[in-house]
Design an enzyme around this catalytic site. Sequence first.
Site, short mmCIF file in Angstrom:
data_model
loop_
_atom_site.label_atom_id
_atom_site.label_comp_id
_atom_site.label_asym_id
_atom_site.label_seq_id
_atom_site.Cartn_x
_atom_site.Cartn_y
_atom_site.Cartn_z
N HIS A 362 38.33 -45.45 13.59
CA HIS A 362 37.56 -45.04 12.41
C HIS A 362 38.12 -43.83 11.69
CE1 HIS A 362 33.94 -47.61 12.69
NE2 HIS A 362 34.24 -47.64 13.98
N LYS A 550 25.33 -39.21 1.46
CA LYS A 550 26.20 -39.43 2.62
C LYS A 550 26.26 -38.13 3.40
CE LYS A 550 29.45 -40.62 -0.31
NZ LYS A 550 30.21 -41.76 0.17
N ARG A 551 26.86 -38.15 4.59
CA ARG A 551 27.04 -36.90 5.31
C ARG A 551 27.79 -35.89 4.45
NH1 ARG A 551 25.59 -36.59 10.84
NH2 ARG A 551 26.62 -34.55 10.77
N LYS A 556 34.63 -35.45 1.68
CA LYS A 556 33.83 -36.30 0.81
C LYS A 556 33.58 -35.66 -0.55
CE LYS A 556 31.32 -38.67 4.60
NZ LYS A 556 31.37 -40.13 4.35
N THR A 658 30.68 -47.16 3.49
CA THR A 658 29.82 -48.33 3.39
C THR A 658 28.72 -48.13 2.35
OG1 THR A 658 28.62 -47.53 5.34
CG2 THR A 658 30.20 -49.32 5.69
N LYS A 662 26.82 -50.76 -0.33
CA LYS A 662 25.37 -50.90 -0.51
C LYS A 662 25.01 -50.64 -1.96
CE LYS A 662 24.79 -48.82 4.06
NZ LYS A 662 24.56 -47.48 4.65
C1 LIG Z 1 25.40 -46.42 4.90
C2 LIG Z 1 24.92 -45.15 5.45
C3 LIG Z 1 25.82 -44.10 5.66
C4 LIG Z 1 27.30 -44.19 5.33
O1 LIG Z 1 27.53 -43.68 4.04
P1 LIG Z 1 29.02 -43.38 3.53
O2 LIG Z 1 28.82 -42.99 2.11
O3 LIG Z 1 29.78 -44.64 3.65
O4 LIG Z 1 29.54 -42.29 4.36
C5 LIG Z 1 25.34 -42.91 6.17
N1 LIG Z 1 24.04 -42.76 6.47
C6 LIG Z 1 23.14 -43.75 6.27
C7 LIG Z 1 21.71 -43.51 6.60
C8 LIG Z 1 23.55 -44.97 5.76
O5 LIG Z 1 22.65 -45.95 5.59
#
Ligand SMILES: *Cc1c(COP(=O)(O)O)cnc(C)c1O
Length: 813
Positions: A362, A550-551, A556, A658, A662
């Site tokens: 990853h 996101k985190r 990022k 991801t 979404k």
């Molecule tokens: C999908 C998801 C992530 C991943 O987000 P990225 O932008 O791809 O880092 C992190 N936290 C939650 C709760 C998610 O549903």
Amino acid sequence: MQKKAQLFTSKEDFINQYREECESLLSKKYDELQPQERYYVLASLIASKAKNFKVDAKKGDKSVYYFSLEFLIGPLLDNYLLNFGIRDIVKEGCAELGTTLDDLIACEADPGLGNGGLGRLAACFLDSMAALGISGHGNGMRYRYGLFKQEIEGGRQVEKMDNWLEHGFPWETRKNESSVLVTFGGQVVRHQDGERFWFTQEGGEVIKAVPYDVPIIGYEGKTVNNLRLWSAEPAEENFDLDAFNAGDYAKAMKFRSDVEAISQILYPNDAGEHGRILRLKQEYLFVSAGLQTILRSFEKNYGEKYGDKLWEHLSDHVCIHTNDTHPAMCGPELMRILVDEKDVDFDLAFKIARATISYTNHTVMPEALEKWPINTFRELLPRLYMFIEEIDRRYRDTFPHDRDNWQEELSQTAILWDGQVRMANLSVIFSHSVNGVSALHTGILEASTLRSFYELSPELFNNKTNGISHRRFLGNANPKYARLICDTIGDGWLSDATQLEKLEKYEEDPSFVEEFHKAKAWDKQRLADYIKETTGTALDTNMVFDVQVKRFHAYKRQLLNVFKILDLYNRMLADSSFQPRPTAFIFSGKAAQSYDFAKEVIRLINSVADVVNNDARVNQTLRVAFVPNFAVSSAQLVYPAAEISEQISWAGSEASGTSNMKLMMNGAITLGTYDGANVEICDLVGEENIKIFGLRTEEVDALRAGGNYWARDLYDRDRQRLGRIVDELVDGTLAHLSGNFNSIMDELHVNNDHDLVLKDFYSYVDAWEELTEFYGDRDAWAKAAIHNTACSGYFSSDRTIREYARDIWHIDA
Ligand SMILES: *Cc1c(COP(=O)(O)O)cnc(C)c1O
């Protein structure tokens, strides 16, 4: 095709069963129950149905065990109702009983058993394996406390304990009788009898690993798989009876709490967890307990069939998939059990392990690869370490010394190096397959992070671009849009996401477009209400909803996004003719407790929000909101409402992402760098339906290699605009909440802007302005947004899992 599961024959049947369950479970009438109790009973009813469900659609006789230290499963009720096809019956039944289903769903705890993308991926994979009828089970840890709950005080992130089990977890079943013992420490003793010799472990700390099982219900209820989560408890064998009998309860109890600590907390992934002995214990506990269970049931099911050739057939029936390096000990642990307990020959055991195990990487950043000091490792796991050492020795001895660059290659690929156990190398050497999580990421693994391994054994490597559960993130999360899609193209897309392509025909259909706008407006209102309630910030739903959730991590680049907001703010104040598109900038995400820089960026966003939202000169045009405590449940409110999806990591840093998937699925347009899976989104939707900006991977590499990037020059060159933003970090403009931002200034000036925020700034702001200009053409925007949904079927985790099944696990699906 199998018949759909029929759990309730009618609404009345559901109501009757629900009422009975209230009496049998809580000995109370439905009407006497609090909403929390009503939720509990409903979830228990569905869980008991799942447990008793006859499962017979399993494909073949091969099972996948997905080992992951994190499963960010999120709330399950709504998803399971959808998968069982009983959402409407239950909804109407609840309404008739005088509660709304939504109110019950709101009572559900959101198990925070993961940090972010990696844990959520594991959860999406479980959903897809069950949907595809694969016998695929999760193996992980049952953390007593999930990742912390985030609150915002004075603009700062404050971490609170996440007591997710407070009201019980109706989905789980404790399986005490399936407990296994796991040993830490102690001595390895060699025994000899003539020619024959063997080893045993003596003494040490024996721990009881107790499994809790959570049913994983596949779409249409055809398959119910299992997520097994392990909890650590003191084993009777080891309880300090002497202390107890002597009345030293404190000592006896301390022992108990030391053991329980192993499954107490989930470590944050971003900083500072390396080298913590408790983390290594967690990793070994769930690996050893999981493998012991798998081998026990394999022996039971196939012992008779294969006789003394039993273990050679393990990989015909069992796939062990390791999510990142946290389960890297699967290889040596499987060997240890086979050799020490099943009398299998060393070489054969290694062959069996490799044939059974596969590994997903990853991360591309070498400094983020997991390593443990040999001394710590050997002391905690003396027998396991012997297997690692022996495999490493043989690896070195048999390394092809005739290769041009063999010394360098060996130094890159050996397991033991420089006093450390390198977990990524351990994972690769014990696996028959190594995969990355997007095309770009796999390419980087091959060319750089794992390059020597790739040159030695290219056939090991393959790409599996990540995916997401489209049922949860579109079907559950966006009910209005999902309904519109079902009414337009039928509900086949729920089982076959590629059918979303059928929406292409409707991209310019006036009535579809109008309904699309309505659904988006509803989603925006729902999110605006939630934000108002949780933060007090009011958002105008006529604004563009521009989302980065996101985190928090430097790579990022949430910082780049804030710089853009500050830029728009400054320019509006300087020039009243400058009128950007009215936009609500929505952020959400947690920073690891010890990650100071990321926490400062959160504070900066809240400070900018406070300035902008309260400045009457701009606040009809710009609004900034920070949604606290990002989790699956709140994510499901944010993604549907988004119109712009910010995916702005520097190229080459995000393995896949991801949330980008979404968000596109929910009709947001990506504003992103050419990074991770953004590259594949771009290929699929076409350049006119995405906004790409910034340096490409090769340009980032060249810039770093050249060593002539000077952030300070960019600052000096443009003191009026970019330089001014940097100055505002420390000149008091943003200090009123809780002070200036010197450490962020230092990151840019002293650390020379490692994440290239200043470098990509102009192309980013330009791209944003072009994209929001385009937003003015409502039909053209809707066409592009709907096109994003139409192309998003590829990113269903069903597709990803089919590829894993075909190429790695060799299962028909
Ligand atoms: C999908 C998801 C992530 C991943 O987000 P990225 O932008 O791809 O880092 C992190 N936290 C939650 C709760 C998610 O549903």
